[in-house]
Scaffold this active site. Structure first.
Site, PDB file in Angstrom:
ATOM      1  N   CYS A 260       0.791  -1.237   0.000  1.00 22.53           N
ATOM      2  CA  CYS A 260       0.000   0.000   0.000  1.00 22.53           C
ATOM      3  C   CYS A 260       0.817   1.277   0.000  1.00 22.53           C
ATOM      4  O   CYS A 260       0.642   2.124  -0.880  1.00 22.53           O
ATOM      5  CB  CYS A 260      -0.932   0.015   1.213  1.00 22.53           C
ATOM      6  SG  CYS A 260      -2.181  -1.264   1.122  1.00 22.53           S
TER       7      CYS A 260
HETATM    8  N1  LIG Z   1      -3.490  -5.083   1.842  1.00 30.40           N
HETATM    9  C1  LIG Z   1      -3.720  -4.071   2.655  1.00 30.40           C
HETATM   10  O1  LIG Z   1      -3.110  -3.996   3.745  1.00 30.40           O
HETATM   11  C2  LIG Z   1      -4.694  -2.986   2.301  1.00 30.40           C
HETATM   12  C3  LIG Z   1      -5.136  -2.111   3.308  1.00 30.40           C
HETATM   13  C4  LIG Z   1      -6.043  -1.105   2.972  1.00 30.40           C
HETATM   14  C5  LIG Z   1      -6.472  -0.963   1.661  1.00 30.40           C
HETATM   15  N2  LIG Z   1      -6.020  -1.822   0.692  1.00 30.40           N
HETATM   16  C6  LIG Z   1      -6.534  -1.645  -0.668  1.00 30.40           C
HETATM   17  O2  LIG Z   1      -7.544  -2.618  -0.905  1.00 30.40           O
HETATM   18  C7  LIG Z   1      -7.531  -3.036  -2.276  1.00 30.40           C
HETATM   19  C8  LIG Z   1      -7.346  -4.539  -2.338  1.00 30.40           C
HETATM   20  O3  LIG Z   1      -6.089  -4.850  -1.785  1.00 30.40           O
HETATM   21  P1  LIG Z   1      -5.690  -6.311  -1.325  1.00 30.40           P
HETATM   22  O4  LIG Z   1      -4.426  -6.167  -0.538  1.00 30.40           O
HETATM   23  O5  LIG Z   1      -6.852  -6.990  -0.703  1.00 30.40           O
HETATM   24  O6  LIG Z   1      -5.360  -6.996  -2.723  1.00 30.40           O
HETATM   25  P2  LIG Z   1      -5.050  -8.539  -2.995  1.00 30.40           P
HETATM   26  O7  LIG Z   1      -4.179  -8.556  -4.192  1.00 30.40           O
HETATM   27  O8  LIG Z   1      -4.608  -9.203  -1.741  1.00 30.40           O
HETATM   28  O9  LIG Z   1      -6.486  -9.136  -3.357  1.00 30.40           O
HETATM   29  C9  LIG Z   1      -7.270  -8.721  -4.406  1.00 30.40           C
HETATM   30  C10 LIG Z   1      -8.106  -9.877  -4.909  1.00 30.40           C
HETATM   31  O10 LIG Z   1      -8.970  -9.405  -5.947  1.00 30.40           O
HETATM   32  C11 LIG Z   1      -9.080 -10.419  -6.934  1.00 30.40           C
HETATM   33  N3  LIG Z   1      -9.554  -9.828  -8.180  1.00 30.40           N
HETATM   34  C12 LIG Z   1      -8.874  -9.097  -9.105  1.00 30.40           C
HETATM   35  N4  LIG Z   1      -9.703  -8.694 -10.098  1.00 30.40           N
HETATM   36  C13 LIG Z   1     -10.927  -9.179  -9.798  1.00 30.40           C
HETATM   37  C14 LIG Z   1     -12.210  -9.086 -10.419  1.00 30.40           C
HETATM   38  N5  LIG Z   1     -12.382  -8.412 -11.547  1.00 30.40           N
HETATM   39  N6  LIG Z   1     -13.239  -9.711  -9.838  1.00 30.40           N
HETATM   40  C15 LIG Z   1     -13.089 -10.409  -8.683  1.00 30.40           C
HETATM   41  N7  LIG Z   1     -11.912 -10.510  -8.049  1.00 30.40           N
HETATM   42  C16 LIG Z   1     -10.842  -9.897  -8.589  1.00 30.40           C
HETATM   43  C17 LIG Z   1      -7.686 -11.022  -6.985  1.00 30.40           C
HETATM   44  O11 LIG Z   1      -7.705 -12.312  -7.549  1.00 30.40           O
HETATM   45  C18 LIG Z   1      -7.307 -11.012  -5.507  1.00 30.40           C
HETATM   46  O12 LIG Z   1      -7.664 -12.217  -4.860  1.00 30.40           O
HETATM   47  C19 LIG Z   1      -6.426  -2.231  -2.942  1.00 30.40           C
HETATM   48  O13 LIG Z   1      -6.973  -1.084  -3.516  1.00 30.40           O
HETATM   49  C20 LIG Z   1      -5.511  -1.860  -1.766  1.00 30.40           C
HETATM   50  O14 LIG Z   1      -4.774  -0.686  -2.024  1.00 30.40           O
HETATM   51  C21 LIG Z   1      -5.160  -2.833   0.988  1.00 30.40           C
END
Ligand SMILES: NC(=O)c1ccc[n+]([C@@H]2O[C@H](COP(=O)([O-])OP(=O)(O)OC[C@H]3O[C@@H](n4cnc5c(N)ncnc54)[C@H](O)[C@@H]3O)[C@@H](O)[C@H]2O)c1
Length: 415
Positions: A260
């Site tokens: 992030c």
């Molecule tokens: N990881 C963190 O600590 C954190 C904290 C706050 C905010 N965020 C934000 O949250 C969002 C998600 O982050 P994350 O860490 O969970 O990502 P991640 O990569 O761990 O997970 C995302 C998931 O979405 C799936 N995906 C992708 N395209 C898709 C679609 N079209 N339909 C359905 N599923 C789909 C992927 O296969 C994956 O499993 C990002 O914008 C990130 O910046 C992350």
């Protein structure tokens, strides 16, 4: 309530599991068939303390197919928003996901609320998401509602962070949208701020920009303290007692990495530049961070010549209590070690399987194996590194591991 979560990653799966635990009926959609299979067998595809225990007790229906979301009253979008080459945000996944949601809801009659939880640059929900949802003939504020509620959880403490948030930010398209989301959160004991969509999006970026600024600030102070022979951590303790400054995020070290902070800082810088504004503080926060991890290599070179030496690395995940290696600073450090023709042996309690996909050419060993190398770099502050025997070793410490000071040659990055 009936809820769908799109994206079963670090955010989506935590949201799905916690909302199911609170008694909601949850459907989780992901394009990754492996993840879907694991969730349906109550196995967590990610290492997150407490997550698998919740999964074992709740019933989440995981699927690759979007059609079951038609029965949901609230649909959370939790898909990735990575960086493009120039650092700006990529909306590829969120656009895809929104199109699929719109296609399913096209034929549906009842009011649904679509909630963006992915981190998106200000303006995205209003200018990209809403037009896609409206594209198939429905009207925002009438046929469906829209909210943007940023997520502030940290990996490693995600369940507690989600269940006991410091604040809930609700960005709302209109009052009806905000009211529906608020009703989901009514039993959460946290201050809630209701704002417009763009403001909610900006709050997330500014939170992360502030945290990165605090880290680069204390690292710069650390670099100066090291030159002056002053203990940076004592200085941090001294200033942290001032409530206006606060004690957290003042651990000088190798800098910030992870999924992030770097990408969100770059996206905010890119967005500011698109508007014609040059963000000088934020650009310098990033520059300083880019150089900080490489200081480990400079310090190491003072003690050994890298070519053909064995260098052990303790810690590969971007922080403890996670197996996530996305934008981990270990990548920058190990890449440089390999370019300098060092032989790298690495150990991490959780992250070796993920890291070996990026660096199959290095050797993965036990912590004892790392300590047998010509020199050791500490890159992640895993608790177990406090209990190793560093006596007789050459250690360059990026994370202030107290026990490592017993090494024959010990040098800290900022101390
Ligand atoms: N990881 C963190 O600590 C954190 C904290 C706050 C905010 N965020 C934000 O949250 C969002 C998600 O982050 P994350 O860490 O969970 O990502 P991640 O990569 O761990 O997970 C995302 C998931 O979405 C799936 N995906 C992708 N395209 C898709 C679609 N079209 N339909 C359905 N599923 C789909 C992927 O296969 C994956 O499993 C990002 O914008 C990130 O910046 C992350």
């Amino acid at each position: 309530m009936r809820i769908s979560v799109i994206g079963c990653g670090h955010v989506g799966l935590v949201v799905a599991a916690c909302l199911a635990k609170l008694g909601n009926k949850v459907t989780a959609v992901d394009t990754d068939g492996e993840k879907v299979k694991l969730v349906n067998t109550k196995v967590s595809p990610i290492s997150e303390p407490g997550l698998e225990e919740i999964l074992s007790k709740v019933n989440i229906e995981a699927t690759r197919d979007y059609s079951p979301i038609r029965d949901s009253e609230i649909i959370f979008i939790c898909v990735p928003t990575p960086s493009t080459e120039d650092g700006s945000i990529s909306l590829e996944y969120i656009t895809q996901a929104t199109k699929q949601i719109a296609a399913v809801l096209k034929e549906e009659k009842g009011y649904r609320l679509i909630v963006v939880k992915s981190t998106v640059i200000p303006g995205t929900t209003e200018e990209v998401i809403v037009p896609i949802l409206e594209g198939l003939g429905k009207r925002a504020g009438h046929d469906f509602g829209v909210c943007m509620t940023p997520e502030f959880l940290s990996e490693g403490s995600a369940i507690n962070d989600y269940m006991n948030p410091a604040r809930i930010i609700i960005g709302e398209y209109d009052k009806r949208s905000g009211d529906r989301l608020s009703s989901l959160y009514q039993n959460f004991n946290a201050p809630t701020l209701r704002v417009n969509l763009k403001t909610a999006e900006m709050i997330k970026y500014v939170s992360n920009a502030f945290l990165t600024t605090k880290i680069s600030f204390i690292n710069e102070i650390g670099n100066i303290c090291k030159q002056l022979g002053i203990d940076t951590y004592e200085v941090a303790k001294g200033i942290g007692l001032d409530e206006r400054i606060g004690a957290k995020f003042l651990n000088a070290g190798i800098g910030f990495g992870g999924p992030c902070l770097p990408k969100d800082l770059k996206a905010l810088i890119a967005k500011a530049r698109q508007t014609g504004y040059q963000p000088r503080i934020l650009a310098e926060v990033l520059n300083l961070n880019n150089g900080q991890a490489l200081k480990m290599i400079d310090l190491l070179k003072k003690h050994i010549s890298l070519k053909d030496s064995s260098v052990g690395v303790l810690g590969l995940s971007y922080k403890p209590q996670t197996d996530d290696v996305k934008d981990s600073l270990a990548i920058t450090v190990i890449d440089t070690l390999l370019k300098e023709r060092a032989r790298v042996k690495a150990y991490d309690p959780w992250a070796m399987p993920n890291f070996s996909k990026l660096f199959p050419q290095i050797e993965y060993v036990t912590s004892e194996g790392v300590l047998r190398c010509d020199a050791v770099l500490v890159l992640t502050e895993w608790e177990e590194f406090e209990h190793l025997d560093y006596k007789g070793k050459v250690v360059i410490d990026g994370r202030k591991i107290a026990k490592a000071k017993e090494a024959r040659i010990y040098e800290g990055i900022c101390w």
